[in-house]
Structure formats: structure tokens, C-alpha cells
Design an enzyme around this catalytic site. Structure first.
Site, PDB file in Angstrom:
ATOM      1  N   ASN A 100       0.840  -1.195   0.000  1.00  0.00           N
ATOM      2  CA  ASN A 100       0.000   0.000   0.000  1.00  0.00           C
ATOM      3  C   ASN A 100       0.879   1.250   0.000  1.00  0.00           C
ATOM      4  OD1 ASN A 100      -2.631   1.585   0.674  1.00  0.00           O
ATOM      5  ND2 ASN A 100      -1.161   2.236   2.221  1.00  0.00           N
ATOM      6  N   GLU A 101       0.895   1.966  -1.125  1.00  0.00           N
ATOM      7  CA  GLU A 101       1.477   3.298  -1.265  1.00  0.00           C
ATOM      8  C   GLU A 101       2.988   3.355  -1.098  1.00  0.00           C
ATOM      9  OE1 GLU A 101      -0.726   6.109   1.117  1.00  0.00           O
ATOM     10  OE2 GLU A 101      -2.530   5.907  -0.102  1.00  0.00           O
ATOM     11  N   ASP A 102       3.676   2.226  -1.138  1.00  0.00           N
ATOM     12  CA  ASP A 102       5.128   2.273  -0.995  1.00  0.00           C
ATOM     13  C   ASP A 102       5.807   2.857  -2.234  1.00  0.00           C
ATOM     14  OD1 ASP A 102       4.547   1.115   1.386  1.00  0.00           O
ATOM     15  OD2 ASP A 102       5.539  -0.795   0.995  1.00  0.00           O
TER      16      ASP A 102
END
Length: 860
Positions: free
Chosen positions: A436-438
């Protein structure tokens, strides 16, 4: 031969704070109230700590997660168990760093909350009493040690040491959740006696485009000695045998059975709203050559064809990103899911079912298990299978620059393999996403080179690319047939995550980012919007719960209310959207009301505009919208559309209306036309009204479109109607033209009429299929009529379980309530117009009067 037998160890557990302290005295062991469990839960029940969900108590219990704890159990072992060829202790999950001793012998060290462990203990087993002691070290302090050894890395949310710890990341605090570092045996512990046992069943189906079904069943045994036999039986949900094959030879510890079924022999599994959800059972039995049963296992399965379709659009740049199930393209309207509690062991199967039923009752068909929580309990996915909810499953990496050193990578590899194997048979799971969103974070600090697809990423500034682009895809491909996506959001190789023409998008330029008006959702669309949101306060009862009776804190800017909103800068953001759109008040009840209406308007607008983009036949410009978020892990103000106590916010109902099978939508936009000389002083302003409808079924729908315009300050009305046909599984444009009754303006200073437009879709019997009201915005400029002039009525039914709303003037944003306990309302955030009364179910209202609040009702 010994039959494989598993015995749960749930009784006679106790725990202590190692060395004594604030939780227990030195040498004091407290009996646990349940098992599995974690320390906070037990200290709460023993009244050793204050409730961290109340007031500022979160900060009074931080010492719990920074301490070491031990759990112990003594259990009896029978002669029969002692005689078994193999005896293992099986630990489904420890949170997180644990050292295990059995009868004084160390048998295990653990370093990952998401991994199950098995330890052979035959050699240490005793007849009669046996002692198991589990010593837990503080994950927070262990993480700090790992960070010191391997380096500090960048992140959003929580303490940076979390990046080195394979533990639920939200425990470290998030922008919607508290810092509560849980610790303890959070999943079951069992004693397993056996000669040979099944270690793995891999049931895979191959459903062709013609919808015939191929099934393979691969079995793996704990022992590789040849000579065993296997049988495989497929049963229907009604327990009737569809197919059975026996005497399958097991060689070198494995075996395979293969079957093929013509179209229609097996019923296929469909998402909610598109067909049935038949659940089959595969039974596997292992026997020796004499026919003695050694082990047997069952697995519930279903059969469906799922594709993630990424192909060129016929009328726009980029590619689709859509889910196709059994050759049907599905618009995915749904929610993001975070863990439903800060204390996971308190979540019962009943709570899971209630949450997921709320999702389905709200006309949603997809849930995304977010990458900062946990790979959910099996029961969560079982219920998704039953309720036909599609699951987007993240791997547990969130908002961070994760490392990839050897010891960390080994933990990740085992974690991924175990959880892919555990989850792969669920028909509901349609995608695995790497994080998630890395990638977004990497872009924000400029450490990613998307032109490079071949390097050893472990040697770059973004080492976790090795996990997302090497480790995880290879494990997913090896152990299942589920589609793998590198992250969420992720566009495509070589492309930034903000590309709106590829992959999935987290659209946070409403609230975060550039803080766009919510009216611009159509300009902010992506191919699949997997996150977006708007904050709103929860039910006033939930606010009063965390205030714990402290009336001095009952105002929006109080310290306690601030502690129960973890979003950075939330005061400025809430006020930005409130002040731009509403004339609002600051007393607690009013602030709850206005933020709730704002959230409802914002989110309904997003679903309405993006569902318009689902046009079919290669024009699926937006194929899904998943709101952030459906739930909370504690009582708080957040982006959730249902609060911790499962009290739906008005936004839940507004979204539900936009995801019905049939909907109608409208926009009004000002069109400025300049004179021929292009003089800035010579122009006209026309207000253009556009109307469209959506059809979520697979058949075209004939209906009547009825558009009625009202002047808020006179008796003027104007109506147009026409017969229309809604195309199947798509949106259909229905009307475009100047707003009736609104003269073309020649000066910016001219005040437009307050015209409210109501649109309805009616079937042949006059039943309302869908309705929507479009109001001039911002609402703060509207001079609302006096209440006495509205002719507003709330009439309770004879049985007291529903109310009928009617009015002589248009009303905006009705929220219903009653004194005392909650009422289960069937709708909220209601717009009401003359000639279109609405009935709202009100379970639990009986004996009380309903009260209504709406914009301009004089309370602001």
C-alpha cells in the site's frame, strides 16, 4: 497406525509481566479470560489498566507494549498421545517476538506475527502434566534494536522502527488509529499427533472462456515414504457427491487428481448481484495399504473465471483496469477494510459477518484488505465467499520504505508462501497487491528509477522493489492462479503511480494533496480508484462514549476530541471544506451534523461521477471506486463510513443509493461564452444541466425519466419527461441542455435563481427505480425558506417502525434521529422534494418521536 488428531489448548492459561511491574507483581500470574488473547485484553478484564478507547487513556497504557510478558499453560498428555509416532505443537500465530519452552526445553523462536509455526516435541513429551511457557519480548523495543542495526528508513505514519518488524503496522499508530502495541498468543495453539498428515491441499480450477471447468487437486504429505493411497471427493453444498476418485497412489509424499466438467455441470460462483454463489467441498483422505485412515481434510471451494483486463480503450488514451468474472465485466463499488479492532482477538465471527453484511446491504461488491493490518482470519474470507464479495488482498506492507536484508527477506518469503497457500482457494479473492502506497512514498522522496527493470534492487535506494517485483510475484505465480499487482496504487512498469490512464489510483487530491473541491471528482477520475475519501464525525453517541461523561470536553476543538482524530492537519482540512460549502455552527451536535453531511455529499458525488464513466464496450474509463474506509479500529473521527460500533454514518446511505442497480445522476455547470471580439467584458453565462442513468444489470431497462425543476422561493415549477432505455451494465446519457428556468446571465454579479432539480427513473408501474436531487452550490449561498413555510412532515407509521417524509418545498440533507438508544434507519442524508414522499424504515423507533435535522433548519 496413528490417525492424525489435533487438540486445541485453550484452557488453564495464565500470564505475567516479566520481572513484575505495573501489570503484575513479580511472580504474580493472572488467569486469562479467553484464549487466544493478547495482554491489553487481559489487563482490561483484570481492571489493571484504564480503557484506552476512552478520553486520553491511550497514553496511559503505552508501557504495556514496551514491556516483556510471559504466558504459560499446563496440559495433560495421555498414553495414546505419548505413543504417537509424531507429536507437534502448532502455533498459528504469535504477536510477535516469542521464545517458547516446553518442559524446560527451548523449542522455538518467532519473529513474525503473520507466520504459523510447528515444533516437534515428541522427545520432550511426558505422560500426565506438561508445561508450555511462551516469553514475549516488546516488539517496539526489538524494532528499535533492528533499526539501529540496519538503518532508519522513511515512512508515513507510526514509528520508523515498524519497517523492520513483521507485525501489524497499524499498531504503531496511523492517521485514523491509536498507538497500541499488542503482544501475546493471538491465534490458536494445538497439539498434533500423527503418523502421516496432509500438509497441503492445492485445489485449482481452470474455467475456460466457454465456461467448462477443469479441476486439479494436489496433495502433499508430511512424510515422503511411498505406499499410501488417497481419495478425493467433490460434494455440492447440499452434501451430495458429484465425483469421487479413490485408490490414488501417493508417491514420494505427493499425489494429484484431475477432473474436467462440461459447461453447466458445475455451477459457477458470481459476485453479489450477478448470479449464485454455490460452495462446493473437496474431501481428501489418506490411508495406508491396509485401508487404515491416516488423515482427512476438507476444503470449501468454488469455481469461477476471473481476469484483470488491461486493454486499450476505444476512445481514450491508456488501458482499462477492470475485473471480469465469468466473462462479465464488473463495476466494483466498494470499500477499503482496516482491522476491525485494535485488539484483534476480540473480533468474533459474528462481528465479521455483521460488518460484511453491512457492506452488501449498502450495495457494495468489493472490499480491499489494506496492507497495514493483517492477512485476515479465515472466517473473514469464508463470509466473503458466502456473501459474494470480491476481495482485493494487499500484502502487509504499508506507507514505508521497507528493507530487504537477508534475515528480513527470509521472513517475508515464508510469510508470503504461507498466506498465499492459506488464502488461494477462496473464490472471493481476485487480486494480490504487493503493498500500500510504498511506490508513492518512493516517488515522493525521489528514490525510484522506473526506467530500470533489471537491476538488483537490493543495492538501490529502493530495496523493497526486490520484494514487490521479484519475491512476491514469483511466490504468487508458484502457489496460485490469482492475479498479482505490484502495489496499490500502481500504474504500469515505467510509469508513476499518479497516472490516471493506467492501473489503479489513490485519489487523495480531495482532502490531502491539492485539496480540490469534491465537485471535481470527474476531473480526478482514474481507471480504478482504489482509495479516496472524506472525513466525517461519527454518531454523537460514539463521541459521547469517548468523552466518557466529561462535558467540559464536549466541543469540536477539545483535547480529547483532537486525540480521537489522528489525521494530521484535520482541523484545517475539515474547516476548508466546511467553510467553502456550508454556513455551519460549532456546537458539538451541529459540528457532527455538518461534517457528516459534507462527507455524504463528497462520497456520493464520487461514486455518481465515476459510475458515469462505466460506459461498456471498451469505454470502461473508470472500473471501480473503493472508499477509504468502511470501518474503524476504535471509536474515533476518521474517513470511515461506519463507526467502530457499527453505526453507519449518513455517507454509508448516500453511497448505497449511488450503487443501486438503477441510478440517475446530474451535473450543472456554468458555460461562459465570449463575444466575437473575445473581450473579457462581453460574455454570457449559461447553466448547463446534464442527466444520465446507470444500469447495473445485464439486461437493458426501459424506464421513464422525469425531471422536475423547483424555484426555492416561489411556486414556479417546470417538468420534462421522456421514455428512455438504459443500456445493460453501463451508463447512458439521457439529457443535456440549459437548466430550465435559469436565464442566461450577462454579468458575473447577477445572482442565479435558486433552482433545485429532481430527477427520477420510473418503471412501467410507477415505482421509483432511482432518484437524485441537484442543488445550486455552494450551499452556504442559499437563502433557505423559513421552516414554517416548508410544509415539512415526519409521519410515523402505525407500527412505529417507519416514517413518511413529505414537504411542500425542497429540503436538503435530512438526517433522522430519536432521543435515547439507536434506531436502525434505512436511509439518511435525504433530499426531499414536493410530490415525492419517501418512506424510511426505523427499526427500534416504536414509542418515540423521530426528529429531523436539515440544511437551513434554523439550528445553525
Amino acid at each position: 497406525m496413528t490417525m492424525s488428531i489435533t487438540r486445541s489448548l485453550t484452557q488453564d492459561w495464565s500470564f505475567t509481566q516479566v520481572g513484575g511491574g505495573r501489570g503484575t507483581k513479580n511472580g504474580e500470574w493472572l488467569a486469562v479470560s479467553q484464549f487466544p488473547t493478547t495482554v491489553h485484553v487481559e489487563l482490561l478484564k483484570a481492571e489493571r489498566i484504564p480503557d484506552p478507547f476512552l478520553s486520553l487513556n491511550e497514553w496511559e497504557v503505552q508501557w504495556v507494549g514496551e514491556s516483556d510478558w510471559a504466558f504459560k499453560n499446563t496440559f495433560e498428555v495421555s498414553a495414546k498421545e505419548l505413543a504417537a509416532v509424531n507429536v507437534d505443537l502448532v502455533f498459528d500465530g504469535f504477536d510477535t517476538f516469542a521464545s517458547v519452552e516446553f518442559n524446560g526445553q527451548k523449542i522455538l523462536d518467532t519473529k513474525n506475527q503473520f507466520i504459523a509455526y510447528r515444533a516437534p516435541v515428541k522427545q520432550y513429551l511426558k505422560l500426565g502434566a506438561n508445561e508450555l511457557v511462551i516469553s514475549f519480548s516488546s516488539a517496539f523495543l526489538k524494532g528499535r534494536e533492528l533499526e539501529q542495526a540496519h538503518g532508519k528508513l522513511h515512512l508515513w505514519n507510526g514509528d520508523s522502527s515498524r519497517l523492520h518488524v513483521r507485525k501489524a503496522q497499524y499498531n504503531y499508530g496511523w492517521d485514523w488509529g491509536p498507538v497500541l502495541m499488542t503482544i501475546g498468543p493471538w491465534k490458536p495453539i494445538t497439539l498434533h499427533t500423527y503418523n502421516v498428515h496432509l500438509t497441503d491441499i492445492d485445489v485449482r480450477s481452470d474455467v475456460s472462456e466457454a465456461l467448462d471447468v477443469g479441476v486439479t487437486v494436489d496433495l502433499t504429505l508430511s512424510e515422503k515414504a511411498p505406499g499410501g493411497l488417497a481419495s478425493v471427493t467433490l460434494k455440492s453444498a447440499q452434501d451430495s457427491v458429484i465425483l469421487s476418485e479413490s485408490n490414488i497412489k501417493v508417491g514420494s509424499g505427493s499425489a494429484r487428481a484431475e477432473f474436467r466438467f462440461s459447461p453447466g455441470v458445475l455451477e459457477l460462483w458470481y459476485p453479489v448481484g450477478f448470479g449464485k454463489q454455490p460452495l462446493y467441498t473437496v474431501e481428501v483422505t489418506i490411508s495406508d495399504l491396509e485401508g487404515n485412515t491416516l488423515d482427512t481434510k476438507t476444503q470449501r471451494v468454488s469455481f469461477r473465471r476471473v481476469r484483470v483486463v488491461q486493454e486499450p480503450l476505444v476512445d481514450q488514451a491508456g488501458l482499462t483496469f477492470l475485473f471480469e468474472v465469468n466473462n462479465i465485466r464488473i463495476f466494483c463499488g466498494g470499500s477499503n477494510w482496516i482491522p476491525a479492532d485494535s485488539f484483534l482477538t476480540t473480533i468474533t465471527p459474528g462481528r465479521y459477518r455483521a460488518w460484511l453484511q453491512l457492506l452488501v446491504d449498502g450495495n457494495q461488491n468489493m472490499i480491499r484488505v489494506w496492507g497495514g493490518g493483517i492477512y485476515e482470519y479465515d472466517v473473514f474470507y469464508d463470509i466473503c465467499d458466502e456473501l459474494a464479495v470480491l476481495v482485493w488482498q494487499d500484502f502487509m506492507f504499508g506507507c514505508g520504505q521497507y528493507p530487504a536484508y537477508d534475515s528480513f527477506l527470509k521472513l517475508v518469503e515464508l510469510e508470503a508462501e504461507q498466506n498465499v497457500k492459506r488464502l488461494r482457494h477462496h473464490p472471493s479473492i481476485v487480486i494480490f497487491a504487493g503493498n500500500n502506497e510504498d511506490y508513492q512514498l518512493a516517488e515522493s522522496i525521489n528514490i525510484v528509477d522506473y526506467s530500470d527493470e533489471t537491476s538488483d534492487f537490493r543495492k538501490t535506494k529502493f530495496p523493497a522493489r526486490h520484494i514487490y517485483e521479484r519475491t512476491l510475484p514469483s511466490i504468487v505465480q508458484k502457489f496460485c492462479d490469482i492475479h498479482y499487482h505490484r502495489g496499490s496504487p500502481y500504474s504500469a512498469p515505467g510509469t508513476v503511480t499518479t497516472d490516471k490512464t493506467l492501473g489503479d489510483l489513490h485519489q487523495w487530491n480531495v482532502w490531502h494533496g491539492s485539496q480540490e473541491p469534491w465537485h471535481n471528482w470527474d476531473l480526478l477520475a482514474g481507471r480504478f480508484v482504489s482509495e479516496f475519501g472524506m472525513e466525517g464525525y461519527p454518531n454523537i453517541r460514539t463521541v459521547d462514549y469517548w468523552l466518557a461523561g466529561d462535558k467540559s470536553e464536549r466541543y469540536p476543538q477539545s483535547r480529547v476530541n483532537n486525540n480521537h482524530n489522528k489525521a494530521a492537519g484535520f482541523e484545517r482540512r475539515l474547516e476548508l471544506y466546511l467553510v467553502e460549502n456550508f454556513k455551519h455552527a460549532f456546537d458539538m451536535d451541529s459540528y457532527v451534523y455538518y461534517t457528516q453531511i459534507m462527507q455524504a455529499e463528497t462520497l456520493a458525488s464520487a461514486y455518481r461521477l465515476w459510475r458515469r464513466n462505466w460506459r461498456g464496450k471498451g469505454r470502461e474509463h473508470t472500473a471501480g471506486a473503493l472508499v477509504w474506509q468502511i470501518n474503524d479500529c476504535w471509536p474515533t473521527t476518521s474517513w470511515a463510513i461506519v463507526d467502530y460500533f457499527m453505526r453507519p454514518k449518513p455517507a454509508y446511505f448516500a453511497i448505497s443509493r449511488e450503487l443501486r442497480q438503477y441510478t440517475v445522476g446530474m451535473t450543472r455547470k456554468e458555460k461562459k461564452t465570449f463575444a466575437n471580439d473575445l473581450s473579457a467584458a462581453q460574455y454570457t453565462i449559461a447553466t448547463v444541466l446534464e442527466v444520465w442513468g446507470t444500469n447495473g444489470t445485464l439486461s437493458e431497462k426501459k424506464a421513464k425519466l422525469e425531471v422536475t425543476c423547483f424555484d426555492l422561493h416561489s411556486s414556479w415549477t417546470e417538468q420534462l419527461s421522456k421514455e428512455i432505455v438504459l443500456a445493460p451494465n453501463s451508463s447512458t446519457e439521457l439529457y443535456s441542455g440549459n437548466l430550465p428556468g435559469q436565464p442566461v446571465r450577462t454579468k458575473q454579479s447577477e445572482v442565479p435563481r435558486a433552482i433545485i432539480v429532481s430527477a427520477r427513473l420510473l418503471d412501467a408501474s410507477g415505482t421509483v427505480l432511482g432518484r437524485h436531487s441537484n442543488w445550486p452550490e455552494p450551499f452556504k449561498f442559499i437563502n433557505f425558506p423559513a421552516i414554517k413555510d416548508l410544509g415539512f412532515s415526519v409521519k410515523t407509521s402505525g407500527d412505529g417502525e417507519s416514517v413518511e417524509l413529505s414537504t411542500h418545498k425542497p429540503i436538503k440533507g435530512i438526517i433522522l434521529d430519536a432521543e435515547g438508544e439507536d434506531v436502525e434507519w434505512s436511509d439518511q442524508a435525504i433530499d426531499l422534494v414536493p410530490g415525492d414522499p419517501q418512506i424510511v424504515k426505523a427499526v427500534g423507533l416504536k414509542g418515540r418521536d423521530a426528529k429531523a435535522r436539515f440544511l437551513g433548519d434554523g439550528t445553525a
